[in-house]
Design a protein around this motif. Structure first.
Motif, short mmCIF file in Angstrom:
data_model
loop_
_atom_site.label_atom_id
_atom_site.label_comp_id
_atom_site.label_asym_id
_atom_site.label_seq_id
_atom_site.Cartn_x
_atom_site.Cartn_y
_atom_site.Cartn_z
N ALA A 1 0.60 16.53 77.77
CA ALA A 1 -0.50 16.76 76.87
C ALA A 1 -1.61 15.73 77.08
O ALA A 1 -2.74 15.98 76.72
N LEU A 2 -1.26 14.56 77.62
CA LEU A 2 -2.28 13.52 77.84
C LEU A 2 -3.03 13.73 79.15
O LEU A 2 -4.08 13.13 79.36
N TYR A 3 -2.48 14.52 80.06
CA TYR A 3 -3.06 14.76 81.37
C TYR A 3 -3.27 13.45 82.13
O TYR A 3 -4.26 13.27 82.83
N ALA A 4 -2.35 12.53 81.97
CA ALA A 4 -2.41 11.26 82.68
C ALA A 4 -1.48 11.33 83.88
O ALA A 4 -0.31 11.68 83.75
N ARG A 5 -1.99 10.98 85.03
CA ARG A 5 -1.15 11.03 86.23
C ARG A 5 -0.24 9.81 86.29
O ARG A 5 0.90 9.91 86.70
N ARG A 6 -0.74 8.70 85.90
CA ARG A 6 0.07 7.48 85.88
C ARG A 6 -0.01 6.87 84.49
O ARG A 6 -1.10 6.66 83.96
N LEU A 7 1.12 6.57 83.93
CA LEU A 7 1.18 6.01 82.58
C LEU A 7 1.96 4.72 82.64
O LEU A 7 3.13 4.71 83.04
N TYR A 8 1.33 3.65 82.27
CA TYR A 8 1.99 2.35 82.27
C TYR A 8 2.23 1.93 80.82
O TYR A 8 1.28 1.84 80.03
#
Length: 123
Positions: free
Chosen positions: A1-8
């Motif tokens: 749902a965030l459409y984030a490819r990389r999440l740290y």
């Protein structure tokens, strides 16, 4: 749902911030501030309560048997802050054909008086 490819995710960040802040900042300090009513405002409020109590007494007399006003206590001014008008309108909607215009007008007056007291306290 965030459409984030990389999440740290950095779980230590909160702990580091918590350790770096002084203890006084971490503990909330709640201060209650109240302004007393002026003598004129107190007189207005007392007058509005008296008129509201008279309206409730008249409502009990006029709407005897059609509306249940037993849960509305005229001696308890804090009880009059509840949404008395809405409770009465719910009862009127249920017995629409048996309630007269005088009863409806008294319920409107009670609501108006309650709003006036609220506006007085917001000044």
């Amino acid at each position: 749902a965030l459409y984030a490819r990389r999440l740290y995710l950095w779980p230590r960040f909160k702990a580091e911030v918590h350790e770096s802040l002084p203890k006084e900042v971490l503990e909330p300090c709640v201060v209650e501030v109240s302004q007393p009513l002026t003598p004129r405002m107190q007189a207005i409020q007392d007058g509005l309560w008296d008129v509201m109590k008279a309206c409730l007494k008249e409502l009990r007399r006029v709407a005897k048997g059609t509306l249940d006003t037993s849960d509305i206590d005229t001696d308890d001014t804090c009880g009059l802050f509840r949404d008395v008008e809405e409770q009465l309108w719910r009862q009127i909607r249920g017995a629409r054909h048996t309630v007269g215009t005088k009863t409806r007008q008294i319920v409107r007056d009670i609501g108006t008086l309650r709003r006036l007291v609220g506006h007085l306290l917001r000044l």
